[in-house]
Scaffold this motif. Structure first.
Motif, PDB file in Angstrom:
ATOM      1  N   TRP A 144       0.851  -1.180   0.000  1.00  0.00           N
ATOM      2  CA  TRP A 144       0.000   0.000   0.000  1.00  0.00           C
ATOM      3  C   TRP A 144       0.891   1.235   0.000  1.00  0.00           C
ATOM      4  O   TRP A 144       1.899   1.220   0.675  1.00  0.00           O
ATOM      5  N   TRP A 194       8.906   2.586   9.246  1.00  0.00           N
ATOM      6  CA  TRP A 194       7.956   3.054   8.213  1.00  0.00           C
ATOM      7  C   TRP A 194       7.420   1.879   7.426  1.00  0.00           C
ATOM      8  O   TRP A 194       6.222   1.814   7.121  1.00  0.00           O
ATOM      9  N   LEU A 251       3.495   0.688   6.998  1.00  0.00           N
ATOM     10  CA  LEU A 251       2.815   0.447   5.722  1.00  0.00           C
ATOM     11  C   LEU A 251       2.331  -0.996   5.627  1.00  0.00           C
ATOM     12  O   LEU A 251       1.245  -1.276   5.103  1.00  0.00           O
ATOM     13  N   ASN A 310      -1.365  -2.451   4.960  1.00  0.00           N
ATOM     14  CA  ASN A 310      -1.672  -3.489   3.972  1.00  0.00           C
ATOM     15  C   ASN A 310      -2.586  -4.555   4.548  1.00  0.00           C
ATOM     16  O   ASN A 310      -3.590  -4.928   3.948  1.00  0.00           O
TER      17      ASN A 310
END
Lengths: 493, 103, 502
Positions: free
Chosen positions: A220, A271, A275, A279
């Motif tokens: 994502w 990070w 993410l 997802n």
């Protein structure tokens, strides 16, 4: 059998199928099955021979000396499960498109070109070579979707190509940064991993490489090619896409980005973890809202790839083991689900809209139960490979200093959401009377599964069960290779 | 008369020529303008040669001769084309030649 | 004067004149054979120069006592020879293409073949030019020949129109080029490229030199179709007969780049700051413009025109290395290496694509003429696919390594100035955009929305390709693939050719 045989067999298969006359669909499919099976047997043989550490079947030929690129092949514990899953999915892809008649010769030519490219990526020990194989896969993907595809195939195929190529562009930029940063005029993984790269360079290059590869892993917000591509693709191609091609991206993230840039990895891992959790949760929630059965599976793939990415972000031995295991597991289960939805069920109901399904459990009981088993495997029921993988990932994430506890909790919530949508969709698909009116669906029993379908399901479900019950079959082989990466991560500062 | 006078004159010729090429629509007038452009350059060659450090080397005039010959060839082809165009299109207006354009 | 220095060009001109003479005694039916003859002669010349290069260097007939210019303005080194090989190869393919295309060209075939040879002479001379006089004469020989070639189908409006547009813009560009040369001459007092490396007598001279240099780059930018000098490209490519378009796309462009390479090689370090900035800006704008405009094209030749503009942008990336400060990494040789490899791949891909176009029956070259090509002629479809995929820069074809080498060399030049890495982003963005239109061609070949209703029913008939063209197409496809996978032989050969830039 030498590991390179997988590669050679695939491209030979592409040539052989491509040169056969289009009318001979029967002969072509047997030839295709033969080449795919030989590839799988080679991969299996490699797995049985692999000692558990180091690089096996290493070959190293000069290729483009002025560039420092070499024809370096070999496999280690990380590539091994992926070679296996490629072999499995390639065989089952042929089995589930047994009835294909239209332009069969071309279909299998592109199919094997794609499979060969995938094997090539997993076997490459040279970054330039890896990149070349990574790119070789682009054209066949496009053709497979755009010629034989379904729903909005032109759009989906072009989107897939542009996304994966944009990712490749980032990777290329990262590769050049790595190449000049290392200042060793080499692309071999061996020498690059010994080169000392300055910290600022790693900070810049890592996101380029990681994001570039992760586009193909469905991270994502770059995942949108995946559902549309998977849905539009013909069954064999969507099996390959979900089962194997998405793993190319994850493999690149692990092998290149994390493996070569430990300092960059440590800075960016939080990070990536965030993410990845997006997802997992986002994929699960969107899957819950889909009414097209294939889109449900498409988004579930996005969700499952989140676990792979989360495992990578942990940067711990356990987490990375989980990530690789999840690559294998989702490769097998994702391919099976796409095969069931796209070929087995669709060829009988001629619709994928959930509201048009009418009590399928009574009308195709065997198929329904196979799907339910696959669904259970997908949501990570103990005994299936998904359970071991997700457990490893979550444990790794809990131990990892780079993944905050909140994210782990969220990821756990994602697991619950996975349970939720899987059960809801199983109910909607098989246990619910028709909701939409005016469907042309005829009443009564559907024809039973064909032999090819049974063989394919058995192969995929069986391997998931086998790995689920005895995860050490795979995990033992990958420990040493992963440890190298983890050690580098710990030493780098 | 110094070098600068010639250079200024040549620059003016260049300006006139470019203006002609860019604004006029009659092909023949455009060909005139191109001639003026070439002559601007030729004037430069002669001036630089004449005021240069060694006028014994005849490079300047030689290049000018080449340029004159080439310009003559271009105009010869150009006029032949103009005649062919006139036969087909019955016009020598550039704006009327518009069968080829962006879709 | 060493006549052997010019032996190849002399042979080309004599062949061209010979074709014209033979034309007088050839019956109308036999005119096509003159094309085969020309191609055969050029093949002999190519073989001779590849396998017996020393013959050309051999002896000199007249020793040059004194001449008006400082040197012959002419060099027959490995660099020149490589380009001559490229041009010869291109000319041979174009001549053979034109023979198959003769039905559409109709009259005056012999003159067509002769003009191709004259343009070839110009290109061949351009590869050797080391002073501005040779540069100018060779460029003009190319351009004037192309004015006629472009408008060769006098019966067709679009061909005439293309000719007129090319003539006007080309002549204006030539005039600008001459003006620039005049200024450079005024500043340095010399016609040699080498004089660009020497300091000017005064600051005014230096300004003059810079202005002249920019005008020269603009004039050459027209030949290579760099933005903003590309306006002629789409119309001329579309209007010209297909073999001419192919020759223009490959030959004219490569000649311009060969000249630019020689020119930039001699530049003084402080001039390089200027040219590096200018060329970087040109490259970025050219790539973007070409890629974006190609997106909405439906005419194949026009599409290839815009794609060719984008390619010129990528080639300019390689030129940056020549304009880096001396001693910096990479050496100029590396950039030239990349450009020359790319040009070779581009030549094969373009020639293959246009040969395929010549065998399609549509008059208008709309994308729809490709519909069903995979069924009508698998060979044409496969070769066109290979060529398009190579132009798109995907492995394992030649175009991939070409683009990779260009990007690599540009990356190395620009990496000391992170602010200029935007160019890399633009270049890579251009590659991604280009996939859209290249894959549009593939789509048209393999499943392009069927055949439009207006077309006759016989549309789906198989296309028969003459044996020689079939052979050439297969050869082009195999070369694209083989050299793409095993590029080392060509790269090593190029290593000698770029030795002068080290």
């Amino acid at each position: 059998m030498h590991a390179l045989l997988t590669l050679i067999l695939s491209f030979a298969g592409a040539l052989a199928c491509g040169l056969m006359p289009a009318g001979r669909a029967r002969q072509i499919r047997w030839v295709a099955l033969a080449f795919a099976s030989l590839g799988l047997l080679t991969a299996l043989h490699c797995a049985l021979r692999y000692g558990g550490s180091g690089v096996a079947d290493e070959v190293d030929w000069p290729w483009i000396p002025s560039l420092g690129a070499r024809l370096a092949f070999g496999y280690d514990g990380i590539s091994l499960p992926l070679l296996l899953v490629t072999g499995l999915v390639a065989v089952c892809g042929v089995l589930f498109t047994w009835e294909l008649k239209e332009r069969a010769n071309e279909f299998y030519a592109y199919y094997f070109a794609l499979v060969g490219g995938v094997y090539g990526v997993f076997l490459s020990r040279d970054l330039f070579l890896l990149f070349v194989f990574y790119e070789i896969a682009v054209v066949p993907k496009y053709f497979l979707i755009a010629i034989w595809g379904g729903t909005r195939k032109d759009y989906a195929a072009m989107k897939l190509v542009l996304y994966s190529f944009a990712g490749s562009a980032l990777v290329l930029l990262g590769l050049l940064g790595l190449y000049f940063g290392a200042n060793a005029s080499t692309f071999t993984l061996q020498e690059l991993s010994q080169a000392s790269l300055s910290a600022p360079l790693q900070y810049v290059v890592f996101p380029l490489l990681f994001v570039g590869f992760a586009v193909l892993a469905g991270m994502w917000p770059f995942h949108t090619w995946a559902p549309t591509g998977h849905v539009a693709a013909p069954t064999a191609a969507s099996m390959l896409l979900a089962g194997v091609v998405m793993k190319l991206g994850a493999y690149g993230c692990l092998r290149v980005a994390i493996g070569l840039l430990p300092l960059g990895a440590k800075v960016w891992a939080p990070w990536v973890a965030a993410l990845a959790v997006v997802n997992i949760v986002y994929g699960a929630l969107v899957a819950l809202r889909q009414t097209d059965f294939k889109f449900v599976i498409g988004y579930s793939s996005v969700s499952h790839m989140g676990f792979v990415l989360l495992g990578l972000a942990t940067l711990t031995q356990t987490g990375l083991t989980g990530a690789v295991l999840q690559m294998f597991s989702h490769g097998v289960i994702g391919a099976l689900l796409f095969a069931l939805v796209g070929a087995v069920i669709y060829s009988r109901t001629h619709t994928r809209q959930l509201e048009e399904f009418h009590l399928l459990i009574a009308r195709m009981p065997v198929i329904a139960w196979v799907f339910i088993l696959a669904g259970l495997a997908s949501m990570g029921l103990p005994g299936f490979s998904g359970f071991a993988a997700e457990l490893h990932v979550l444990m790794g994430a809990w131990q990892s200093p780079w993944v905050s506890a909140g994210l782990v909790v969220l990821a756990g919530a994602g697991v619950v959401a996975t349970f939720g949508y899987t059960l809801v969709k199983i109910h909607e698909a098989f246990f619910r009377p028709r909701v939409a009116s005016g469907s042309s669906d005829k009443e009564g029993l559907y024809e039973p599964m064909t032999a090819a379908e049974i063989a394919g399901c058995a192969l995929l479900l069986g391997s998931s069960l086998l790995v689920g019950l005895f995860p050490s079959l795979l995990t033992d082989k990958m420990q040493a290779s992963l440890k190298l990466i983890v050690d580098r991560l710990n030493e780098a500062r | 008369m110094t070098l600068n006078h010639y250079l200024v004159l040549s620059a003016i010729l260049l300006g006139i020529g470019l203006l002609g090429v860019l604004t006029r629509r009659n092909i023949i007038v455009v060909l005139f303008s191109i001639e003026i452009l070439f002559n601007a350059a030729n004037l430069n060659f002669i001036a630089f040669w004449r005021f240069g450090p060694n006028p014994e080397a005849l490079m300047g005039p030689m290049f000018a001769l080449f340029a004159i010959a080439v310009a003559a060839a271009e105009v010869a082809v150009g006029l032949a084309l103009v005649i062919a165009v006139y036969r087909h299109f019955k016009t020598v207006d550039l704006e009327k030649l518009d069968t080829l354009r962006e879709p | 004067m060493n006549v052997m220095l010019y032996s190849m060009e002399i042979a080309m001109v004599l062949s061209g004149l010979g074709i014209l003479m033979l034309d007088l005694g050839t019956p109308a039916r036999g005119k096509r054979d003159l094309g085969y003859l020309a191609a055969f002669l050029m093949s002999l010349l190519l073989l001779q120069s590849v396998f017996m290069p020393e013959v050309q260097d051999g002896f000199s007939l007249l020793s040059s006592g004194h001449s008006i210019t400082e040197g012959p303005g002419y060099k027959l080194d490995a660099f020149a020879r490589y380009f001559k090989h490229l041009f010869l190869l291109a000319a041979i393919l174009v001549l053979l293409m034109a023979v198959d295309f003769a039905g559409t060209l109709r009259a005056r075939l012999a003159e067509f073949f002769a003009l191709v040879l004259f343009a070839l002479t110009g290109m061949s001379a351009a590869a050797s030019a080391t002073n501005f006089i040779t540069l100018f004469v060779s460029i003009e020989l190319i351009t004037v020949s192309f004015y006629v070639l472009t408008s060769f189908q006098r019966g067709q409006m679009r061909s005439l129109e293309a000719g007129v547009k090319y003539l006007i813009l080309g002549a204006a560009a030539s005039a600008v080029l001459v003006y620039g040369i005049a200024l450079v001459y005024g500043a340095t007092g010399s016609m040699e490229f080498a004089a660009l490396g020497k300091a000017c007598p005064s600051a005014e001279h230096d300004h003059l030199l810079r202005l002249g240099l920019l005008l020269v780059i603009a004039g050459l930018g027209f030949k290579i179709a760099a933005f903003p000098f590309q306006i002629w490209v789409p119309d001329v490519y579309q209007g010209a007969p297909a073999p001419v378009t192919a020759f223009l796309a490959v030959g004219s462009k490569a000649a311009g780049f060969a000249l630019l390479m020689r020119l930039c090689h001699h530049l003084r370090p402080d001039l390089r700051e200027l040219t590096l900035t200018v060329l970087a800006a040109l490259a970025g704008a050219t790539i973007l413009y070409g890629s974006l405009c190609a997106l909405r094209q439906r005419n194949l030749k026009r599409l290839f025109g815009y794609a060719g503009i984008a390619s010129a942008g990528y080639l300019l990336l390689g030129l940056l290395a020549l304009n880096a400060q001396p001693g910096a990494s990479p050496s100029g040789a590396q950039g030239c290496h990349a450009m020359m490899f790319y040009l070779a791949g581009y030549l094969i891909a373009v020639m293959a694509a246009f040969t395929v176009l010549c065998h399609l029956d549509g008059e208008d070259e709309d994308l729809s003429v490709l519909a069903g090509l995979h069924a009508r002629s698998p060979l044409l479809a496969t070769v066109l696919t290979l060529s398009v995929v190579s132009m798109a820069g995907l492995p394992p074809l030649m175009g991939f390594l070409g683009k990779f080498l260009l990007l690599q060399s540009a990356f190395e030049v620009l990496s000391p100035h992170p602010a200029q890495l935007w160019l890399m982003v633009v270049a890579l963005g251009g590659v991604v955009i280009s996939l859209y239109y290249y894959f549009g061609i593939l789509r048209a070949i393999y499943w392009g929305g069927g055949i439009s209703p207006g077309r006759p029913a016989g549309e789906s008939e198989a296309i028969t390709v003459p044996p020689l063209a079939r052979l050439l197409l297969i050869a082009c496809g195999l070369i694209l693939l083989w050299v793409g996978i095993f590029p080392q032989a060509l790269l090593e050969w190029l290593g000698d050719a770029v030795a002068l830039f080290r």
